[in-house]
Design an enzyme around this catalytic site. Structure first.
Site, short mmCIF file in Angstrom:
data_model
loop_
_atom_site.label_atom_id
_atom_site.label_comp_id
_atom_site.label_asym_id
_atom_site.label_seq_id
_atom_site.Cartn_x
_atom_site.Cartn_y
_atom_site.Cartn_z
N GLU A 180 0.81 -1.23 -0.03
CA GLU A 180 0.15 0.09 0.00
C GLU A 180 0.61 1.37 -0.15
O GLU A 180 1.86 1.11 0.38
CB GLU A 180 -0.89 -0.10 1.22
CG GLU A 180 -2.14 -1.15 1.16
CD GLU A 180 -2.87 -1.29 2.40
OE1 GLU A 180 -3.85 -1.37 2.30
OE2 GLU A 180 -2.27 -1.47 3.48
N CYS B 48 -0.91 5.62 10.35
CA CYS B 48 0.34 5.15 10.94
C CYS B 48 0.16 3.53 11.70
O CYS B 48 -0.51 3.67 12.48
CB CYS B 48 1.15 5.83 11.62
SG CYS B 48 1.70 7.29 10.95
#
Ligand code: SF4
Length: 356
Positions: free
Chosen positions: A88, A334
């Site tokens: 990704e 994150c």
């Protein structure tokens, strides 16, 4: 072996294709900015272009899926490169300034990650493979091709530990920053690491112009070991020595990242230990909320955060910035990247995304 055009610097194209440096720069610019060779080029004969077409290949990532956050516009791309396993990349919008609307690309450097940080979904996948430089460069090209504003910064904070794929990451950063390539300022290219001490020393010795952020997250060896197994191989005590040396060479503040976990690393003692460990090194600290879809780790409450900031002000006396970690609703924040179609369950390191 064909020459992979997104994998080479202009200087290398010049040598490998036997064309002049000026021609190599033109080819490089066209491929990195548009993803293709030009049909015609004033300074390149049809014959030379044909020779390049025969000798070179333009490798391409496949975009398998794209998800846009309705909450904050963060966009996650599911991609496939040289191997079967998807990975990704995330587009971070910085659109608040009317006169300087831009994007930052958060790119993956590996598929999966061997570091096993307890708060990170990528770590739970284990290590699958290193990405090639072109697979990193093409993440940025694909994001740019899908964007109405320029990509002005790149953060190597997607899947993987960039410094365990050092050569390819540095190659990708060079290609992206070449004026005739991606033309992204080296200062706007950030490489994040969990603390691979020998590679940090190499990065410093080579005087790499890119920004390096080290994720510390705890200055207590036992606590850090529990959260970040890298502590076993590269203890924080040695890591800070490498950072001290880095400060001596760069004369700049050392950026550290701190993934905040309620009740674990956001107390006054944590601030004191950090100050003690980094004594004598000018640092700056980025605070990032943990993003753990399992719910085991949660970010601090506003009161806990405020008390932690007060403790940092008192003991550390260094710039402290809280970073916004966007794209939580689409598992793009994150620590949430896991390279799956159904990654609504899932997670990348630092949340930095609004930094450059
Ligand atoms: S935080 Fe970074 S280094 Fe740690 S497991 Fe996740 S991707 Fe790997």
């Amino acid at each position: 072996m064909p020459v992979f055009l997104k994998n080479q610097t202009a200087e290398e194209l010049h040598r490998l294709l036997g064309i002049t440096l000026r021609q190599a720069r033109m080819i490089h610019a066209a491929v990195i900015r548009t993803g293709n060779l030009p049909e015609t080029q004033d300074e390149l004969s049809i014959q030379t272009l044909e020779t390049i077409r025969n000798a070179a290949e333009i490798p391409n990532l496949t975009v398998l899926d794209k998800t846009v956050s309705p909450q904050d516009g963060f966009t996650k791309y599911l991609l496939r490169g040289d191997g079967p396993e998807p990975f990704e990349a995330v587009r971070i919008p910085l659109l608040h300034r009317e006169d300087d609307q831009k994007y930052i690309a958060c790119v993956s450097s590996q598929v999966g990650c061997a570091m096993g940080c307890a708060f990170c979904y990528t770590g739970k996948m284990g290590f699958i493979r290193n990405l090639s430089a072109w697979e990193m460069v093409d993440q940025v090209i694909k994001i740019q091709a899908d964007s109405t504003h320029p990509v002005r910064g790149v953060v190597f904070m997607g899947m993987g530990e960039p410094l365990l794929n050092y050569d390819e990451v540095i190659r990708a950063a060079r290609i992206l920053s070449e004026p005739c390539g991606g033309a992204i300022s080296a200062k706007a290219i950030t490489i994040s690491t969990s603390g691979i001490t020998p590679a940090i020393r190499r990065f410093t010795a080579e005087k790499q112009p890119f920004r390096l952020v080290v994720s510390l997250t705890s200055a207590d060896p036992m606590k850090r070991l529990e959260l970040m197994p890298v502590e076993r191989l590269h203890p924080a005590i040695e890591l800070v020595e490498a950072l001290r040396e880095r400060h001596v060479v760069t004369r700049k503040r050392i950026p550290l990242a701190w993934t905040m976990i309620s009740g674990i690393n956001t107390g006054e003692e944590d601030a004191k230990q950090l100050a003690e460990l980094t004594r004598g090194i000018p640092v700056m600290l980025d605070l990032i909320d943990v993003n753990d879809p399992s719910g085991k780790y949660v970010p601090p409450s506003p009161e806990e955060l405020s008390a932690f900031r007060d403790a940092l002000r008192l003991h550390l006396a260094a710039p402290v910035v809280r970073r916004y970690s966007g794209g939580k609703d689409i598992a793009a924040a994150c620590g949430m990247l896991a390279g799956r179609m159904d990654s609504a369950l899932i997670c990348s390191p630092a949340d930095e995304l609004s930094r450059p």
